[in-house]
Design a protein around this motif. Structure first.
Motif, short mmCIF file in Angstrom:
data_model
loop_
_atom_site.label_atom_id
_atom_site.label_comp_id
_atom_site.label_asym_id
_atom_site.label_seq_id
_atom_site.Cartn_x
_atom_site.Cartn_y
_atom_site.Cartn_z
N THR A 1 0.83 -1.20 0.00
CA THR A 1 0.00 0.00 0.00
C THR A 1 0.86 1.25 0.00
O THR A 1 0.60 2.19 -0.76
CB THR A 1 -0.94 0.00 1.22
OG1 THR A 1 -1.75 -1.18 1.17
CG2 THR A 1 -1.82 1.23 1.24
N LYS A 2 1.90 1.27 0.84
CA LYS A 2 2.80 2.43 0.88
C LYS A 2 3.46 2.66 -0.47
O LYS A 2 3.55 3.80 -0.93
CB LYS A 2 3.85 2.23 1.96
CG LYS A 2 3.32 2.41 3.38
CD LYS A 2 4.31 2.00 4.44
CE LYS A 2 5.56 2.79 4.46
NZ LYS A 2 6.45 2.41 5.58
N GLN A 3 3.89 1.60 -1.13
CA GLN A 3 4.52 1.74 -2.43
C GLN A 3 3.53 2.26 -3.47
O GLN A 3 3.87 3.12 -4.28
CB GLN A 3 5.12 0.41 -2.90
CG GLN A 3 5.92 0.53 -4.18
CD GLN A 3 7.10 1.48 -4.03
OE1 GLN A 3 7.89 1.38 -3.11
NE2 GLN A 3 7.22 2.42 -4.95
N SER A 4 2.29 1.78 -3.41
CA SER A 4 1.26 2.24 -4.34
C SER A 4 0.97 3.73 -4.16
O SER A 4 0.83 4.47 -5.14
CB SER A 4 -0.02 1.44 -4.16
OG SER A 4 0.18 0.09 -4.47
N ILE A 5 0.89 4.15 -2.91
CA ILE A 5 0.64 5.56 -2.62
C ILE A 5 1.82 6.40 -3.09
O ILE A 5 1.64 7.45 -3.72
CB ILE A 5 0.37 5.77 -1.11
CG1 ILE A 5 -0.97 5.13 -0.74
CG2 ILE A 5 0.39 7.25 -0.75
CD1 ILE A 5 -1.22 5.03 0.74
N ASN A 6 3.03 5.93 -2.82
CA ASN A 6 4.23 6.64 -3.27
C ASN A 6 4.24 6.77 -4.79
O ASN A 6 4.51 7.86 -5.32
CB ASN A 6 5.47 5.91 -2.78
CG ASN A 6 6.74 6.67 -3.08
OD1 ASN A 6 6.84 7.85 -2.75
ND2 ASN A 6 7.69 6.00 -3.69
N ASP B 1 3.21 14.02 -9.87
CA ASP B 1 4.26 15.03 -9.81
C ASP B 1 4.02 16.04 -8.68
O ASP B 1 4.15 17.25 -8.85
CB ASP B 1 4.37 15.75 -11.16
CG ASP B 1 5.69 16.48 -11.32
OD1 ASP B 1 6.70 16.03 -10.73
OD2 ASP B 1 5.71 17.51 -12.02
N LEU B 2 3.63 15.50 -7.51
CA LEU B 2 3.37 16.36 -6.36
C LEU B 2 4.67 16.73 -5.64
O LEU B 2 5.61 15.92 -5.60
CB LEU B 2 2.44 15.66 -5.37
CG LEU B 2 1.04 15.32 -5.88
CD1 LEU B 2 0.26 14.58 -4.82
CD2 LEU B 2 0.30 16.57 -6.31
N THR B 3 4.69 17.92 -5.08
CA THR B 3 5.84 18.34 -4.27
C THR B 3 5.71 17.73 -2.88
O THR B 3 4.65 17.22 -2.49
CB THR B 3 5.89 19.87 -4.13
OG1 THR B 3 4.73 20.29 -3.38
CG2 THR B 3 5.92 20.56 -5.48
N TYR B 4 6.79 17.82 -2.12
CA TYR B 4 6.77 17.32 -0.74
C TYR B 4 5.65 17.99 0.05
O TYR B 4 4.91 17.34 0.79
CB TYR B 4 8.13 17.58 -0.08
CG TYR B 4 8.14 17.25 1.39
CD1 TYR B 4 8.21 15.93 1.82
CD2 TYR B 4 8.04 18.26 2.35
CE1 TYR B 4 8.21 15.62 3.17
CE2 TYR B 4 8.04 17.95 3.69
CZ TYR B 4 8.12 16.63 4.10
OH TYR B 4 8.10 16.33 5.43
N GLY B 5 5.52 19.29 -0.09
CA GLY B 5 4.48 20.03 0.63
C GLY B 5 3.08 19.58 0.26
O GLY B 5 2.20 19.47 1.12
N GLU B 6 2.86 19.32 -1.02
CA GLU B 6 1.55 18.85 -1.47
C GLU B 6 1.25 17.46 -0.93
O GLU B 6 0.13 17.19 -0.48
CB GLU B 6 1.49 18.85 -3.00
CG GLU B 6 1.50 20.25 -3.60
CD GLU B 6 1.75 20.26 -5.08
OE1 GLU B 6 1.24 21.17 -5.75
OE2 GLU B 6 2.45 19.35 -5.59
N VAL B 7 2.24 16.59 -0.95
CA VAL B 7 2.07 15.24 -0.41
C VAL B 7 1.75 15.31 1.07
O VAL B 7 0.83 14.65 1.56
CB VAL B 7 3.33 14.38 -0.66
CG1 VAL B 7 3.26 13.07 0.12
CG2 VAL B 7 3.51 14.10 -2.14
N LYS B 8 2.49 16.14 1.78
CA LYS B 8 2.28 16.31 3.23
C LYS B 8 0.85 16.79 3.50
O LYS B 8 0.17 16.27 4.39
CB LYS B 8 3.30 17.30 3.77
CG LYS B 8 3.34 17.43 5.25
CD LYS B 8 4.50 18.35 5.63
CE LYS B 8 4.41 18.78 7.05
NZ LYS B 8 5.48 19.71 7.40
N ARG B 9 0.38 17.74 2.72
CA ARG B 9 -0.97 18.28 2.90
C ARG B 9 -2.02 17.19 2.64
O ARG B 9 -2.97 17.04 3.41
CB ARG B 9 -1.21 19.45 1.95
CG ARG B 9 -2.59 20.06 2.13
CD ARG B 9 -2.79 21.30 1.27
NE ARG B 9 -1.79 22.29 1.61
CZ ARG B 9 -1.20 23.07 0.71
NH1 ARG B 9 -1.52 22.99 -0.55
NH2 ARG B 9 -0.30 23.95 1.09
#
Length: 56
Positions: free
Chosen positions: A13-18, A25-33
């Motif tokens: 699941t973690k790999q699929s989400i990643n 093409d999300l930034t770190y900030g977008e992923v965090k949000r």
């Protein structure tokens, strides 16, 4: 303690989400949000469920 099957399922699941975040093409900030929004939404649903309401 998690079983081997649960550990594998979580890793998949973690790999699929990643992969999804990379594909979008999300930034770190977008992923965090997005992750914080998902966590907070889950918490609200969990609280409703624990209070006897429907999970939806």
């Amino acid at each position: 303690m998690l079983t081997e099957k649960q550990t594998e399922r979580i890793a998949t699941t973690k790999q699929s989400i990643n992969d999804l975040f990379i594909a979008q093409d999300l930034t770190y900030g977008e992923v965090k949000r997005v992750l914080w929004q998902l966590i907070n939404e889950f918490k609200r649903k969990e609280e409703k469920y624990l209070n006897g309401s429907s999970i939806t």
